[in-house]
Design an enzyme around this catalytic site. Sequence first.
Site, PDB file in Angstrom:
ATOM      1  N   GLY A  30       0.796  -1.225   0.000  1.00 41.39           N
ATOM      2  CA  GLY A  30       0.000   0.000   0.000  1.00 41.39           C
ATOM      3  C   GLY A  30       0.825   1.269   0.000  1.00 41.39           C
ATOM      4  O   GLY A  30       2.026   1.248  -0.232  1.00 41.39           O
ATOM      5  N   LEU A  32       0.446   3.658  -2.230  1.00 37.17           N
ATOM      6  CA  LEU A  32       0.890   3.456  -3.611  1.00 37.17           C
ATOM      7  C   LEU A  32       1.486   4.704  -4.244  1.00 37.17           C
ATOM      8  O   LEU A  32       1.079   5.824  -3.958  1.00 37.17           O
ATOM      9  CB  LEU A  32      -0.284   2.961  -4.464  1.00 37.17           C
ATOM     10  CG  LEU A  32      -0.979   1.695  -3.968  1.00 37.17           C
ATOM     11  CD1 LEU A  32      -2.030   1.252  -4.978  1.00 37.17           C
ATOM     12  CD2 LEU A  32       0.005   0.565  -3.699  1.00 37.17           C
ATOM     13  N   GLU A  34       3.834   5.839  -8.164  1.00 42.89           N
ATOM     14  CA  GLU A  34       3.938   5.506  -9.592  1.00 42.89           C
ATOM     15  C   GLU A  34       4.617   4.152  -9.844  1.00 42.89           C
ATOM     16  O   GLU A  34       4.341   3.496 -10.841  1.00 42.89           O
ATOM     17  CB  GLU A  34       4.702   6.604 -10.342  1.00 42.89           C
ATOM     18  CG  GLU A  34       3.821   7.676 -10.926  1.00 42.89           C
ATOM     19  CD  GLU A  34       2.749   7.151 -11.881  1.00 42.89           C
ATOM     20  OE1 GLU A  34       3.070   6.341 -12.774  1.00 42.89           O
ATOM     21  OE2 GLU A  34       1.591   7.551 -11.722  1.00 42.89           O
ATOM     22  N   HIS A  36       4.284   1.365  -8.039  1.00 39.39           N
ATOM     23  CA  HIS A  36       3.215   0.359  -7.938  1.00 39.39           C
ATOM     24  C   HIS A  36       2.275   0.467  -9.144  1.00 39.39           C
ATOM     25  O   HIS A  36       1.856  -0.546  -9.705  1.00 39.39           O
ATOM     26  CB  HIS A  36       2.377   0.594  -6.682  1.00 39.39           C
ATOM     27  CG  HIS A  36       3.137   0.532  -5.387  1.00 39.39           C
ATOM     28  ND1 HIS A  36       3.403   1.640  -4.630  1.00 39.39           N
ATOM     29  CD2 HIS A  36       3.660  -0.516  -4.701  1.00 39.39           C
ATOM     30  CE1 HIS A  36       4.060   1.291  -3.533  1.00 39.39           C
ATOM     31  NE2 HIS A  36       4.232  -0.013  -3.550  1.00 39.39           N
TER      32      HIS A  36
HETATM   33  P1  AMP Z   1       5.891  -2.622  -1.623  1.00 38.21           P
HETATM   34  O1  AMP Z   1       4.549  -1.997  -1.474  1.00 38.21           O
HETATM   35  O2  AMP Z   1       7.024  -1.724  -1.251  1.00 38.21           O
HETATM   36  O3  AMP Z   1       5.963  -3.996  -1.007  1.00 38.21           O
HETATM   37  O4  AMP Z   1       6.086  -2.857  -3.183  1.00 38.21           O
HETATM   38  C1  AMP Z   1       5.151  -3.592  -3.931  1.00 38.21           C
HETATM   39  C2  AMP Z   1       5.719  -3.879  -5.283  1.00 38.21           C
HETATM   40  O5  AMP Z   1       6.010  -2.640  -5.952  1.00 38.21           O
HETATM   41  C3  AMP Z   1       7.039  -4.660  -5.228  1.00 38.21           C
HETATM   42  O6  AMP Z   1       7.052  -5.622  -6.252  1.00 38.21           O
HETATM   43  C4  AMP Z   1       8.066  -3.580  -5.453  1.00 38.21           C
HETATM   44  O7  AMP Z   1       9.257  -4.064  -6.036  1.00 38.21           O
HETATM   45  C5  AMP Z   1       7.332  -2.673  -6.423  1.00 38.21           C
HETATM   46  N1  AMP Z   1       7.939  -1.340  -6.407  1.00 38.21           N
HETATM   47  C6  AMP Z   1       8.164  -0.562  -5.318  1.00 38.21           C
HETATM   48  N2  AMP Z   1       8.795   0.573  -5.675  1.00 38.21           N
HETATM   49  C7  AMP Z   1       8.977   0.513  -7.014  1.00 38.21           C
HETATM   50  C8  AMP Z   1       9.572   1.372  -7.985  1.00 38.21           C
HETATM   51  N3  AMP Z   1      10.116   2.539  -7.642  1.00 38.21           N
HETATM   52  N4  AMP Z   1       9.590   0.973  -9.274  1.00 38.21           N
HETATM   53  C9  AMP Z   1       9.035  -0.226  -9.637  1.00 38.21           C
HETATM   54  N5  AMP Z   1       8.455  -1.079  -8.780  1.00 38.21           N
HETATM   55  C10 AMP Z   1       8.425  -0.721  -7.486  1.00 38.21           C
END
Ligand code: AMP
Length: 280
Positions: A30, A32, A34, A36
């Site tokens: 969560g 979120l 860009e 995500h």
């Molecule tokens: P999180 O909410 O931090 O667990 O992230 C959820 C998903 O979003 C994971 O697969 C992360 O690798 C991806 N994610 C987080 N930050 C980025 C970003 N800056 N660019 C691309 N994917 C991301």
Amino acid sequence: MIISNIAELRTLLSAQKVQGKTIGFVPTMGYLHEGHLSLIRQAKAETDFVVVSVFVNPTQFAPHEDFDAYPRDIVRDTELSLRAGADLIFYPEVSEMYPEGASTFVEVEGDITHVLCGLSRPAHFKGVTTVVNILFNIVQPDNAYFGQKDAQQVAVLQKMVRDLHLSVHIIVCPIVREKSGLALSSRNKYLSAAQHRQATVLSEALYEVHQKCINGEKNAQILINFITKKINEKPLAAIDYVQILSYPMLQPIEKITEKSLVAVAVKFGNTRLIDNIILE
Ligand code: AMP
């Protein structure tokens, strides 16, 4: 539509599957951004029905880490997800995901979970692989979308899928960055203006190392030293690690002769940021 109940989610997804629809899945914690949303958009482009989960998973946080403080805003997350193409938000309570007395974990053993973030966060990947397994069992997606931002997480999950013969395809999406180069992260919100300015050193150092490698510098230690020195010039930065390892097996290397991961973890105050680049 937001669903918090597993049985209800299963009924809804069965109805989609019966119609021959493919399911894309984007697991998140969560708050979120860009990064995500890029995963959700790619899922929408490649599958028929997109499920986004929003679940701050307690088992991947150590007791001293920021589980309670982790930023949460489900109303905003729902709106952003739907606008990016999500068909359904799965937003379970901890008690729904981990029934009372739950004591079953999924753990990928070996170097892959003991280097990089596995060193400074010893129980982290066990929590990640357990919750992703639970989510895969509930959603049973055709494709699951993850960001290269968490490169070690992707490597661990790909190994888990292979080792356990799971039928899901793991799709890896590129890192989304601010104009300044800073990789987007829900934790960036904790940074002060000065920390935020200095944190751009991470991507700057990674880009420079990429260029150096293209120009012929293949010695891993020289490249590590370069990054370390550059980050240490920033007074608010405290390095957790700077590493170059083979990718995706995450083995130590001396020379960059194969696909390699340059990974950094740096604390600015209490905020720990990670970033990486893959050298092909
Ligand atoms: P999180 O909410 O931090 O667990 O992230 C959820 C998903 O979003 C994971 O697969 C992360 O690798 C991806 N994610 C987080 N930050 C980025 C970003 N800056 N660019 C691309 N994917 C991301």
